[in-house]
Write a protein that holds these residues in place. Structure first.
Motif, PDB file in Angstrom:
ATOM      1  N   LEU A  17       0.829  -1.197   0.000  1.00 23.10           N
ATOM      2  CA  LEU A  17       0.000   0.000   0.000  1.00 23.10           C
ATOM      3  C   LEU A  17       0.867   1.252   0.000  1.00 23.10           C
ATOM      4  O   LEU A  17       0.596   2.216  -0.731  1.00 23.10           O
ATOM      5  N   LEU A  18       1.922   1.250   0.810  1.00 21.62           N
ATOM      6  CA  LEU A  18       2.837   2.396   0.868  1.00 21.62           C
ATOM      7  C   LEU A  18       3.477   2.640  -0.494  1.00 21.62           C
ATOM      8  O   LEU A  18       3.579   3.792  -0.950  1.00 21.62           O
ATOM      9  N   ALA A  19       3.917   1.571  -1.159  1.00 25.00           N
ATOM     10  CA  ALA A  19       4.533   1.714  -2.477  1.00 25.00           C
ATOM     11  C   ALA A  19       3.553   2.296  -3.485  1.00 25.00           C
ATOM     12  O   ALA A  19       3.913   3.152  -4.304  1.00 25.00           O
ATOM     13  N   VAL A  20       2.296   1.844  -3.416  1.00 25.19           N
ATOM     14  CA  VAL A  20       1.275   2.360  -4.333  1.00 25.19           C
ATOM     15  C   VAL A  20       1.036   3.848  -4.096  1.00 25.19           C
ATOM     16  O   VAL A  20       0.937   4.637  -5.044  1.00 25.19           O
ATOM     17  N   VAL A  21       0.964   4.245  -2.827  1.00 21.98           N
ATOM     18  CA  VAL A  21       0.722   5.654  -2.500  1.00 21.98           C
ATOM     19  C   VAL A  21       1.897   6.517  -2.950  1.00 21.98           C
ATOM     20  O   VAL A  21       1.711   7.601  -3.514  1.00 21.98           O
ATOM     21  N   LEU A  22       3.123   6.042  -2.731  1.00 18.43           N
ATOM     22  CA  LEU A  22       4.303   6.799  -3.148  1.00 18.43           C
ATOM     23  C   LEU A  22       4.327   6.971  -4.659  1.00 18.43           C
ATOM     24  O   LEU A  22       4.668   8.041  -5.173  1.00 18.43           O
ATOM     25  N   ARG A  23       3.961   5.927  -5.370  1.00 18.45           N
ATOM     26  CA  ARG A  23       3.932   6.011  -6.830  1.00 18.45           C
ATOM     27  C   ARG A  23       2.816   6.933  -7.300  1.00 18.45           C
ATOM     28  O   ARG A  23       2.999   7.732  -8.220  1.00 18.45           O
ATOM     29  N   ARG A  24       1.652   6.845  -6.648  1.00 17.96           N
ATOM     30  CA  ARG A  24       0.513   7.683  -7.021  1.00 17.96           C
ATOM     31  C   ARG A  24       0.798   9.156  -6.805  1.00 17.96           C
ATOM     32  O   ARG A  24       0.412  10.011  -7.605  1.00 17.96           O
ATOM     33  N   ASP A  25       1.489   9.476  -5.712  1.00 15.22           N
ATOM     34  CA  ASP A  25       1.722  10.872  -5.347  1.00 15.22           C
ATOM     35  C   ASP A  25       3.089  11.362  -5.789  1.00 15.22           C
ATOM     36  O   ASP A  25       3.605  12.341  -5.263  1.00 15.22           O
ATOM     37  N   GLY A  26       3.677  10.684  -6.773  1.00 18.52           N
ATOM     38  CA  GLY A  26       5.035  11.024  -7.190  1.00 18.52           C
ATOM     39  C   GLY A  26       5.192  12.457  -7.652  1.00 18.52           C
ATOM     40  O   GLY A  26       6.221  13.084  -7.443  1.00 18.52           O
ATOM     41  N   GLY A  27       4.155  13.011  -8.323  1.00 21.29           N
ATOM     42  CA  GLY A  27       4.253  14.368  -8.836  1.00 21.29           C
ATOM     43  C   GLY A  27       3.642  15.405  -7.936  1.00 21.29           C
ATOM     44  O   GLY A  27       3.502  16.557  -8.319  1.00 21.29           O
ATOM     45  N   SER A  28       3.271  15.026  -6.718  1.00 26.61           N
ATOM     46  CA  SER A  28       2.592  15.955  -5.818  1.00 26.61           C
ATOM     47  C   SER A  28       3.435  16.214  -4.585  1.00 26.61           C
ATOM     48  O   SER A  28       4.450  15.568  -4.349  1.00 26.61           O
ATOM     49  N   THR A  29       2.990  17.216  -3.822  1.00 23.83           N
ATOM     50  CA  THR A  29       3.605  17.448  -2.530  1.00 23.83           C
ATOM     51  C   THR A  29       3.037  16.427  -1.557  1.00 23.83           C
ATOM     52  O   THR A  29       1.863  16.472  -1.220  1.00 23.83           O
ATOM     53  N   ARG A  30       3.871  15.500  -1.110  1.00 20.93           N
ATOM     54  CA  ARG A  30       3.380  14.387  -0.307  1.00 20.93           C
ATOM     55  C   ARG A  30       2.998  14.843   1.098  1.00 20.93           C
ATOM     56  O   ARG A  30       3.629  15.721   1.675  1.00 20.93           O
ATOM     57  N   ASN A  31       1.986  14.191   1.617  1.00 23.84           N
ATOM     58  CA  ASN A  31       1.570  14.427   2.988  1.00 23.84           C
ATOM     59  C   ASN A  31       2.397  13.500   3.876  1.00 23.84           C
ATOM     60  O   ASN A  31       2.029  12.355   4.136  1.00 23.84           O
ATOM     61  N   LEU A  32       3.538  13.994   4.328  1.00 19.05           N
ATOM     62  CA  LEU A  32       4.514  13.153   5.026  1.00 19.05           C
ATOM     63  C   LEU A  32       3.976  12.531   6.315  1.00 19.05           C
ATOM     64  O   LEU A  32       4.273  11.368   6.605  1.00 19.05           O
ATOM     65  N   PRO A  33       3.199  13.258   7.138  1.00 13.44           N
ATOM     66  CA  PRO A  33       2.678  12.606   8.351  1.00 13.44           C
ATOM     67  C   PRO A  33       1.815  11.391   8.058  1.00 13.44           C
ATOM     68  O   PRO A  33       1.900  10.377   8.761  1.00 13.44           O
ATOM     69  N   LEU A  34       0.979  11.457   7.003  1.00 15.39           N
ATOM     70  CA  LEU A  34       0.135  10.316   6.688  1.00 15.39           C
ATOM     71  C   LEU A  34       0.946   9.165   6.118  1.00 15.39           C
ATOM     72  O   LEU A  34       0.640   7.993   6.365  1.00 15.39           O
ATOM     73  N   LEU A  35       2.001   9.472   5.362  1.00 10.75           N
ATOM     74  CA  LEU A  35       2.905   8.413   4.901  1.00 10.75           C
ATOM     75  C   LEU A  35       3.619   7.777   6.093  1.00 10.75           C
ATOM     76  O   LEU A  35       3.783   6.549   6.153  1.00 10.75           O
ATOM     77  N   ALA A  36       4.043   8.609   7.042  1.00  7.35           N
ATOM     78  CA  ALA A  36       4.701   8.090   8.246  1.00  7.35           C
ATOM     79  C   ALA A  36       3.753   7.218   9.056  1.00  7.35           C
ATOM     80  O   ALA A  36       4.174   6.238   9.682  1.00  7.35           O
TER      81      ALA A  36
END
Length: 339
Positions: A17-36
Protein backbone atom coordinates in the motif's frame (compact mmCIF):
# COMPACT_ATOMS: atom_id res chain seq x y z
CA UNK A 1 6.40 -25.31 5.79
CA UNK A 2 7.48 -22.32 7.92
CA UNK A 3 4.84 -20.59 10.03
CA UNK A 4 4.14 -16.98 8.97
CA UNK A 5 2.11 -15.01 11.52
CA UNK A 6 -0.85 -13.03 10.19
CA UNK A 7 0.66 -9.69 11.35
CA UNK A 8 3.62 -10.29 9.02
CA UNK A 9 1.23 -10.78 6.12
CA UNK A 10 -0.53 -7.56 7.13
CA UNK A 11 2.83 -5.76 7.28
CA UNK A 12 3.62 -6.93 3.73
CA UNK A 13 0.23 -5.73 2.47
CA UNK A 14 0.75 -2.35 4.14
CA UNK A 15 4.19 -2.13 2.53
CA UNK A 16 2.57 -2.68 -0.87
CA UNK A 17 0.00 0.00 0.00
CA UNK A 18 2.84 2.40 0.87
CA UNK A 19 4.53 1.71 -2.48
CA UNK A 20 1.28 2.36 -4.33
CA UNK A 21 0.72 5.65 -2.50
CA UNK A 22 4.30 6.80 -3.15
CA UNK A 23 3.93 6.01 -6.83
CA UNK A 24 0.51 7.68 -7.02
CA UNK A 25 1.72 10.87 -5.35
CA UNK A 26 5.03 11.02 -7.19
CA UNK A 27 4.25 14.37 -8.84
CA UNK A 28 2.59 15.95 -5.82
CA UNK A 29 3.60 17.45 -2.53
CA UNK A 30 3.38 14.39 -0.31
CA UNK A 31 1.57 14.43 2.99
CA UNK A 32 4.51 13.15 5.03
CA UNK A 33 2.68 12.61 8.35
CA UNK A 34 0.13 10.32 6.69
CA UNK A 35 2.90 8.41 4.90
CA UNK A 36 4.70 8.09 8.25
CA UNK A 37 1.46 6.75 9.73
CA UNK A 38 1.54 3.86 7.24
CA UNK A 39 5.22 3.21 8.07
CA UNK A 40 4.48 3.12 11.81
CA UNK A 41 1.57 0.75 11.14
CA UNK A 42 3.97 -1.58 9.33
CA UNK A 43 6.36 -1.39 12.28
CA UNK A 44 3.59 -2.15 14.76
CA UNK A 45 2.44 -5.11 12.69
CA UNK A 46 5.95 -6.56 12.67
CA UNK A 47 6.21 -6.19 16.45
CA UNK A 48 2.82 -7.85 16.85
CA UNK A 49 3.95 -10.74 14.65
CA UNK A 50 7.10 -11.27 16.69
CA UNK A 51 5.17 -11.14 19.96
CA UNK A 52 2.10 -13.23 19.19
CA UNK A 53 3.59 -15.39 16.44
CA UNK A 54 6.96 -16.30 17.94
CA UNK A 55 6.48 -15.27 21.59
CA UNK A 56 9.33 -12.72 21.43
CA UNK A 57 8.15 -10.69 24.40
CA UNK A 58 11.08 -8.28 24.54
CA UNK A 59 9.97 -6.45 21.39
CA UNK A 60 6.73 -5.39 23.05
CA UNK A 61 8.65 -2.81 25.03
CA UNK A 62 8.66 -0.77 21.81
CA UNK A 63 4.99 -1.30 20.95
CA UNK A 64 3.54 1.35 23.33
CA UNK A 65 5.93 3.96 21.91
CA UNK A 66 4.73 3.22 18.38
CA UNK A 67 1.12 3.36 19.56
CA UNK A 68 1.74 6.80 21.09
CA UNK A 69 3.09 8.07 17.76
CA UNK A 70 0.02 7.06 15.72
CA UNK A 71 -2.50 9.73 16.91
CA UNK A 72 -0.13 12.73 16.49
CA UNK A 73 0.76 11.56 12.97
CA UNK A 74 -2.91 11.20 12.05
CA UNK A 75 -3.66 14.67 13.43
CA UNK A 76 -0.63 16.25 11.69
CA UNK A 77 -1.70 14.75 8.37
CA UNK A 78 -5.19 16.18 8.72
CA UNK A 79 -3.77 19.58 9.69
CA UNK A 80 -1.75 19.66 6.47
CA UNK A 81 -4.90 19.13 4.43
CA UNK A 82 -6.66 21.88 6.38
CA UNK A 83 -3.96 24.49 6.91
CA UNK A 84 -1.19 23.70 4.45
CA UNK A 85 2.40 22.48 4.53
CA UNK A 86 3.78 25.01 6.99
CA UNK A 87 6.11 23.32 9.43
CA UNK A 88 5.06 23.44 13.07
CA UNK A 89 7.21 25.43 15.45
CA UNK A 90 9.39 24.01 18.20
CA UNK A 91 6.52 24.19 20.68
CA UNK A 92 4.22 22.30 18.33
CA UNK A 93 6.78 19.56 17.74
CA UNK A 94 7.39 19.16 21.47
CA UNK A 95 3.67 19.04 22.15
CA UNK A 96 3.12 16.23 19.64
CA UNK A 97 6.22 14.38 20.83
CA UNK A 98 4.99 14.52 24.42
CA UNK A 99 2.85 11.32 24.26
CA UNK A 100 5.77 9.19 23.02
CA UNK A 101 8.17 10.77 25.54
CA UNK A 102 5.68 10.17 28.35
CA UNK A 103 5.32 6.52 27.37
CA UNK A 104 9.12 6.13 27.28
CA UNK A 105 9.34 7.46 30.84
CA UNK A 106 6.49 5.21 31.99
CA UNK A 107 8.25 2.15 30.53
CA UNK A 108 11.07 2.87 32.98
CA UNK A 109 8.98 4.06 35.90
CA UNK A 110 5.40 2.71 35.91
CA UNK A 111 4.31 0.39 33.11
CA UNK A 112 0.87 -0.06 34.66
CA UNK A 113 -0.04 3.53 33.75
CA UNK A 114 0.84 3.20 30.05
CA UNK A 115 -2.57 1.89 28.97
CA UNK A 116 -4.40 4.73 30.67
CA UNK A 117 -2.09 7.32 29.08
CA UNK A 118 -2.60 5.79 25.62
CA UNK A 119 -6.36 5.88 26.06
CA UNK A 120 -6.17 9.58 26.88
CA UNK A 121 -3.88 10.25 23.89
CA UNK A 122 -6.12 8.42 21.41
CA UNK A 123 -9.30 10.07 22.69
CA UNK A 124 -7.71 13.53 22.81
CA UNK A 125 -6.41 13.44 19.26
CA UNK A 126 -9.64 11.92 17.93
CA UNK A 127 -11.59 14.84 19.39
CA UNK A 128 -9.04 17.30 17.98
CA UNK A 129 -9.47 15.81 14.49
CA UNK A 130 -13.26 15.97 14.77
CA UNK A 131 -12.97 19.61 15.83
CA UNK A 132 -10.95 20.39 12.68
CA UNK A 133 -13.68 18.75 10.59
CA UNK A 134 -16.56 20.81 12.02
CA UNK A 135 -16.89 22.89 8.79
CA UNK A 136 -17.44 19.67 6.82
CA UNK A 137 -15.62 18.81 3.59
CA UNK A 138 -14.83 22.51 3.05
CA UNK A 139 -12.34 22.25 5.91
CA UNK A 140 -10.03 20.40 3.47
CA UNK A 141 -8.91 23.53 1.65
CA UNK A 142 -5.98 21.77 -0.03
CA UNK A 143 -7.79 18.61 -1.14
CA UNK A 144 -8.87 18.62 -4.82
CA UNK A 145 -12.65 18.98 -5.07
CA UNK A 146 -12.97 15.65 -6.87
CA UNK A 147 -11.79 13.75 -3.80
CA UNK A 148 -12.70 16.15 -0.99
CA UNK A 149 -15.79 14.26 0.18
CA UNK A 150 -14.10 10.81 0.22
CA UNK A 151 -11.12 12.35 2.03
CA UNK A 152 -13.46 13.96 4.56
CA UNK A 153 -15.14 10.61 5.20
CA UNK A 154 -11.77 8.88 5.51
CA UNK A 155 -10.69 11.43 8.11
CA UNK A 156 -13.88 10.94 10.11
CA UNK A 157 -13.23 7.20 9.91
CA UNK A 158 -9.70 7.80 11.17
CA UNK A 159 -11.05 9.65 14.21
CA UNK A 160 -13.50 6.79 14.80
CA UNK A 161 -10.61 4.30 14.63
CA UNK A 162 -8.66 6.26 17.24
CA UNK A 163 -11.68 6.15 19.54
CA UNK A 164 -12.11 2.44 18.88
CA UNK A 165 -8.45 1.84 19.66
CA UNK A 166 -8.94 3.64 22.95
CA UNK A 167 -11.86 1.30 23.66
CA UNK A 168 -9.68 -1.74 22.87
CA UNK A 169 -6.92 -0.49 25.21
CA UNK A 170 -9.50 0.13 27.93
CA UNK A 171 -10.84 -3.41 27.55
CA UNK A 172 -7.33 -4.88 27.74
CA UNK A 173 -6.56 -2.83 30.86
CA UNK A 174 -9.74 -4.02 32.56
CA UNK A 175 -9.17 -7.59 31.39
CA UNK A 176 -5.76 -7.70 33.08
CA UNK A 177 -7.29 -6.09 36.15
CA UNK A 178 -10.17 -8.57 36.45
CA UNK A 179 -9.08 -11.82 34.72
CA UNK A 180 -5.28 -11.46 34.54
CA UNK A 181 -5.41 -11.02 30.76
CA UNK A 182 -7.36 -14.13 29.77
CA UNK A 183 -8.88 -12.38 26.74
CA UNK A 184 -6.17 -9.82 26.04
CA UNK A 185 -4.23 -11.84 23.49
CA UNK A 186 -7.11 -12.33 21.05
CA UNK A 187 -8.39 -8.77 21.48
CA UNK A 188 -4.98 -7.20 20.88
CA UNK A 189 -4.09 -9.49 17.99
CA UNK A 190 -7.36 -8.98 16.13
CA UNK A 191 -8.52 -5.54 17.29
CA UNK A 192 -5.37 -3.47 17.01
CA UNK A 193 -4.22 -5.26 13.86
CA UNK A 194 -7.49 -4.46 12.15
CA UNK A 195 -7.32 -0.87 13.31
CA UNK A 196 -3.81 -0.48 11.90
CA UNK A 197 -5.03 -1.65 8.52
CA UNK A 198 -8.04 0.66 8.58
CA UNK A 199 -5.94 3.63 9.69
CA UNK A 200 -3.42 3.00 6.92
CA UNK A 201 -6.11 2.74 4.25
CA UNK A 202 -7.75 5.91 5.56
CA UNK A 203 -4.38 7.69 5.46
CA UNK A 204 -3.86 6.56 1.86
CA UNK A 205 -7.38 7.62 0.89
CA UNK A 206 -6.89 11.23 1.98
CA UNK A 207 -4.42 11.80 -0.85
CA UNK A 208 -1.54 14.19 -1.33
CA UNK A 209 -1.19 17.95 -1.25
CA UNK A 210 -1.37 19.44 -4.74
CA UNK A 211 0.48 22.60 -3.79
CA UNK A 212 1.53 24.71 -0.77
CA UNK A 213 -1.15 26.76 0.86
CA UNK A 214 -1.42 30.51 0.79
CA UNK A 215 -2.32 32.09 4.09
CA UNK A 216 -5.67 33.79 3.70
CA UNK A 217 -6.75 36.77 5.77
CA UNK A 218 -9.78 36.31 7.99
CA UNK A 219 -12.98 37.08 6.07
CA UNK A 220 -15.15 40.05 6.95
CA UNK A 221 -18.64 39.59 8.33
CA UNK A 222 -20.88 38.44 5.49
CA UNK A 223 -24.33 39.69 4.55
CA UNK A 224 -26.76 38.86 1.75
CA UNK A 225 -25.32 41.48 -0.63
CA UNK A 226 -21.78 40.21 -0.14
CA UNK A 227 -22.98 36.63 -0.61
CA UNK A 228 -24.59 37.63 -3.91
CA UNK A 229 -21.39 39.35 -5.06
CA UNK A 230 -19.32 36.34 -4.11
CA UNK A 231 -21.65 33.96 -5.94
CA UNK A 232 -21.63 36.18 -9.03
CA UNK A 233 -17.83 36.14 -9.10
CA UNK A 234 -17.66 32.36 -8.64
CA UNK A 235 -20.39 31.72 -11.24
CA UNK A 236 -18.45 33.87 -13.72
CA UNK A 237 -15.32 31.79 -13.14
CA UNK A 238 -17.30 28.60 -13.61
CA UNK A 239 -19.31 29.59 -16.70
CA UNK A 240 -16.90 31.91 -18.55
CA UNK A 241 -13.52 30.39 -17.67
CA UNK A 242 -14.66 26.87 -16.74
CA UNK A 243 -12.12 26.70 -13.92
CA UNK A 244 -13.80 23.50 -12.73
CA UNK A 245 -11.90 21.69 -15.51
CA UNK A 246 -8.73 22.07 -13.43
CA UNK A 247 -8.27 18.57 -11.94
CA UNK A 248 -6.25 20.01 -9.04
CA UNK A 249 -8.77 22.73 -8.21
CA UNK A 250 -9.25 23.11 -4.46
CA UNK A 251 -10.67 25.76 -2.18
CA UNK A 252 -7.41 27.68 -1.80
CA UNK A 253 -6.76 27.70 -5.55
CA UNK A 254 -10.33 28.81 -6.27
CA UNK A 255 -9.94 31.60 -3.71
CA UNK A 256 -6.80 32.87 -5.45
CA UNK A 257 -8.44 32.81 -8.88
CA UNK A 258 -11.45 34.73 -7.55
CA UNK A 259 -9.47 37.08 -5.31
CA UNK A 260 -11.86 36.25 -2.47
CA UNK A 261 -10.99 34.66 0.90
CA UNK A 262 -11.61 30.92 0.99
CA UNK A 263 -13.85 31.15 4.04
CA UNK A 264 -16.03 33.77 2.33
CA UNK A 265 -16.49 31.51 -0.70
CA UNK A 266 -17.37 28.53 1.47
CA UNK A 267 -19.95 30.44 3.51
CA UNK A 268 -21.53 32.12 0.45
CA UNK A 269 -21.93 28.84 -1.47
CA UNK A 270 -23.32 27.09 1.59
CA UNK A 271 -25.85 29.87 2.19
CA UNK A 272 -26.88 30.20 -1.45
CA UNK A 273 -27.05 26.53 -2.42
CA UNK A 274 -27.11 24.51 0.80
CA UNK A 275 -24.07 22.59 -0.49
CA UNK A 276 -20.36 22.58 0.29
CA UNK A 277 -17.89 23.89 -2.26
CA UNK A 278 -16.77 20.48 -3.52
CA UNK A 279 -20.39 19.51 -4.26
CA UNK A 280 -20.99 22.84 -6.03
CA UNK A 281 -17.88 22.50 -8.22
CA UNK A 282 -18.54 18.86 -9.03
CA UNK A 283 -22.08 19.77 -10.09
CA UNK A 284 -20.61 22.25 -12.58
CA UNK A 285 -18.49 19.42 -13.95
CA UNK A 286 -21.44 17.05 -14.13
CA UNK A 287 -23.55 19.67 -15.93
CA UNK A 288 -21.01 19.91 -18.75
CA UNK A 289 -20.61 16.12 -18.79
CA UNK A 290 -24.39 15.74 -19.26
CA UNK A 291 -24.29 18.18 -22.17
CA UNK A 292 -21.39 16.37 -23.85
CA UNK A 293 -23.01 12.97 -23.32
CA UNK A 294 -26.19 14.19 -24.99
CA UNK A 295 -24.63 16.14 -27.86
CA UNK A 296 -21.55 14.10 -28.79
CA UNK A 297 -20.51 10.50 -29.34
CA UNK A 298 -17.34 10.87 -27.33
CA UNK A 299 -16.47 8.15 -24.83
CA UNK A 300 -17.46 8.52 -21.20
CA UNK A 301 -13.79 8.40 -20.19
CA UNK A 302 -12.82 11.28 -22.51
CA UNK A 303 -15.70 13.38 -21.21
CA UNK A 304 -14.83 12.52 -17.61
CA UNK A 305 -11.26 13.74 -18.09
CA UNK A 306 -12.30 16.91 -19.96
CA UNK A 307 -14.66 18.14 -17.26
CA UNK A 308 -12.10 17.77 -14.45
CA UNK A 309 -12.39 14.26 -13.01
CA UNK A 310 -9.45 11.88 -12.81
CA UNK A 311 -11.02 8.64 -11.64
CA UNK A 312 -14.09 6.77 -12.88
CA UNK A 313 -15.20 5.91 -9.35
CA UNK A 314 -15.42 9.57 -8.31
CA UNK A 315 -17.04 10.56 -11.61
CA UNK A 316 -19.67 7.83 -11.44
CA UNK A 317 -20.40 8.56 -7.78
CA UNK A 318 -20.89 12.29 -8.36
CA UNK A 319 -22.83 11.74 -11.61
CA UNK A 320 -25.30 9.45 -9.85
CA UNK A 321 -25.58 11.84 -6.90
CA UNK A 322 -26.55 14.70 -9.20
CA UNK A 323 -28.64 12.91 -11.84
CA UNK A 324 -29.65 9.67 -10.09
CA UNK A 325 -28.43 7.89 -13.24
CA UNK A 326 -25.22 6.43 -14.59
CA UNK A 327 -23.55 8.28 -17.49
CA UNK A 328 -24.64 5.59 -19.97
CA UNK A 329 -28.22 5.73 -18.72
CA UNK A 330 -28.18 9.50 -19.16
CA UNK A 331 -26.90 9.16 -22.73
CA UNK A 332 -29.55 6.55 -23.57
CA UNK A 333 -32.31 8.76 -22.17
CA UNK A 334 -31.03 11.78 -24.08
CA UNK A 335 -30.92 9.74 -27.30
CA UNK A 336 -34.48 8.50 -26.83
CA UNK A 337 -35.76 12.02 -26.20
CA UNK A 338 -34.01 13.30 -29.34
CA UNK A 339 -35.67 10.60 -31.43
Amino acid sequence: MPFIPLPFVVALLLLILLAVVLRRDGGSTRNLPLLALIVVSIWQSVLSGLRWGYDVRAVMVLAPVGAAIVPPLAYAGVVQLVRGTRRPGAKGLMLHALPALTVCLLILASRDAIDLVLVGVFVGYALAILRLMLPGADALRLAPFEGAVPAYRAILFTAFCLLLSAAVDTFVFLDFLWTHGDHARSVVAIGNLGLLVILSIAAAATGSLPEPAVVASPPPALDAAEDAGTMAAIDTLMQAKRVYRDVDLNLDRLARKAGIPARQISVAINRATGKNVSQYVNEQRIAEACQLLAETERSVTDIMLDVGFQTKSNFNREFKRVTEMTPLQWRERASSIAI
